[in-house]
Design a protein around this motif. Sequence first.
Motif, PDB file in Angstrom:
ATOM      1  N   SER A 116     -76.443  38.646 -14.824  1.00  0.00           N
ATOM      2  CA  SER A 116     -77.730  38.318 -14.199  1.00  0.00           C
ATOM      3  C   SER A 116     -77.566  38.100 -12.705  1.00  0.00           C
ATOM      4  N   TRP A 145     -82.025  27.230 -18.145  1.00  0.00           N
ATOM      5  CA  TRP A 145     -80.780  27.013 -18.890  1.00  0.00           C
ATOM      6  C   TRP A 145     -80.088  25.737 -18.419  1.00  0.00           C
ATOM      7  N   LEU A 197     -83.224  29.537 -25.418  1.00  0.00           N
ATOM      8  CA  LEU A 197     -84.435  29.570 -24.593  1.00  0.00           C
ATOM      9  C   LEU A 197     -85.372  30.701 -24.985  1.00  0.00           C
ATOM     10  N   MET A 198     -84.951  31.555 -25.907  1.00  0.00           N
ATOM     11  CA  MET A 198     -85.782  32.686 -26.315  1.00  0.00           C
ATOM     12  C   MET A 198     -87.102  32.165 -26.888  1.00  0.00           C
ATOM     13  N   LEU A 248     -82.027  36.124 -20.491  1.00  0.00           N
ATOM     14  CA  LEU A 248     -81.658  35.428 -21.725  1.00  0.00           C
ATOM     15  C   LEU A 248     -80.689  36.243 -22.568  1.00  0.00           C
ATOM     16  N   LYS A 249     -80.666  37.555 -22.359  1.00  0.00           N
ATOM     17  CA  LYS A 249     -79.806  38.451 -23.133  1.00  0.00           C
ATOM     18  C   LYS A 249     -78.474  38.728 -22.443  1.00  0.00           C
ATOM     19  N   ALA A 262     -84.858  31.702 -15.339  1.00  0.00           N
ATOM     20  CA  ALA A 262     -84.086  31.599 -16.586  1.00  0.00           C
ATOM     21  C   ALA A 262     -82.829  30.767 -16.359  1.00  0.00           C
ATOM     22  N   LEU A 308     -86.729  37.309 -19.508  1.00  0.00           N
ATOM     23  CA  LEU A 308     -86.287  37.672 -20.855  1.00  0.00           C
ATOM     24  C   LEU A 308     -84.964  38.428 -20.838  1.00  0.00           C
ATOM     25  N   TRP A 344     -74.406  35.252 -17.724  1.00  0.00           N
ATOM     26  CA  TRP A 344     -74.922  34.775 -16.444  1.00  0.00           C
ATOM     27  C   TRP A 344     -74.351  35.552 -15.267  1.00  0.00           C
ATOM     28  N   MET A 378     -78.069  30.697 -23.645  1.00  0.00           N
ATOM     29  CA  MET A 378     -79.366  31.212 -23.205  1.00  0.00           C
ATOM     30  C   MET A 378     -80.256  31.579 -24.388  1.00  0.00           C
ATOM     31  N   SER A 379     -79.669  31.952 -25.520  1.00  0.00           N
ATOM     32  CA  SER A 379     -80.480  32.385 -26.654  1.00  0.00           C
ATOM     33  C   SER A 379     -81.404  31.279 -27.147  1.00  0.00           C
ATOM     34  N   ARG A 390     -87.612  26.399 -26.086  1.00  0.00           N
ATOM     35  CA  ARG A 390     -88.269  27.700 -26.236  1.00  0.00           C
ATOM     36  C   ARG A 390     -89.614  27.780 -25.527  1.00  0.00           C
TER      37      ARG A 390
END
Length: 199
Positions: free
Chosen positions: A155, A75, A4-5, A148-149, A71, A145, A152, A1-2, A90
């Motif tokens: 989330s 991904w 996609l930051m 992304l941190k 998100a 956002l 999954w 996921m990072s 991104r």
Amino acid sequence: MSRLMPHRAAILTSLAIAAAAVAVLLAMGRPPICTCGHVELWHGKVQSAGNSQHIADWYAPSHFTHGLIMAGVAWLLWRKWRLLGGRPARWALPIAVAVEAAWEISENTPAVIQRYREATAAFGYSGDSVLNSAADIGWMALGFLLALKLPWRASLALGVFLELLALWAIRDNLTLNVLMLLYPIEAVRDWQAAGGALG
């Protein structure tokens, strides 16, 4: 996921898209803030003229969940695109903001407002204030956002928790909202109308 930051250009593009949505909503004649004349950080009474007019209400978690979902979709698409030679991952946030902005604009058209009034728990719904629509885009971006941190599974658990919380509090949530908008069920509508939080 990072991966996609968003980078700086993607963040600025996201802000520009949100600002364009605000301009469109104002051009459509939507009220800038609640016609009650003041702004609230939280408005918890669903069946009231202040619902969907302030910064946050019981539908803010649905928009946050939009971000979690988008998100996840980004991904999955990034993984597929990566196998096909790669894409600018991104830029996922501006794409998500554009989707959410398009929804906020369409949600405030006369046809969709009427559909909400007829088919969902939003009895008497008259559309959002521009402030509320802008905040909803912000809630979506925050959910995106955060996803992304988080792992999954976290989330997913957060999304399920928010759905159950709204279901308990107001007998409505993102799942029921989509269901009733697309395929209204009279028994569900009656159950929602009977809820104390809606009255």
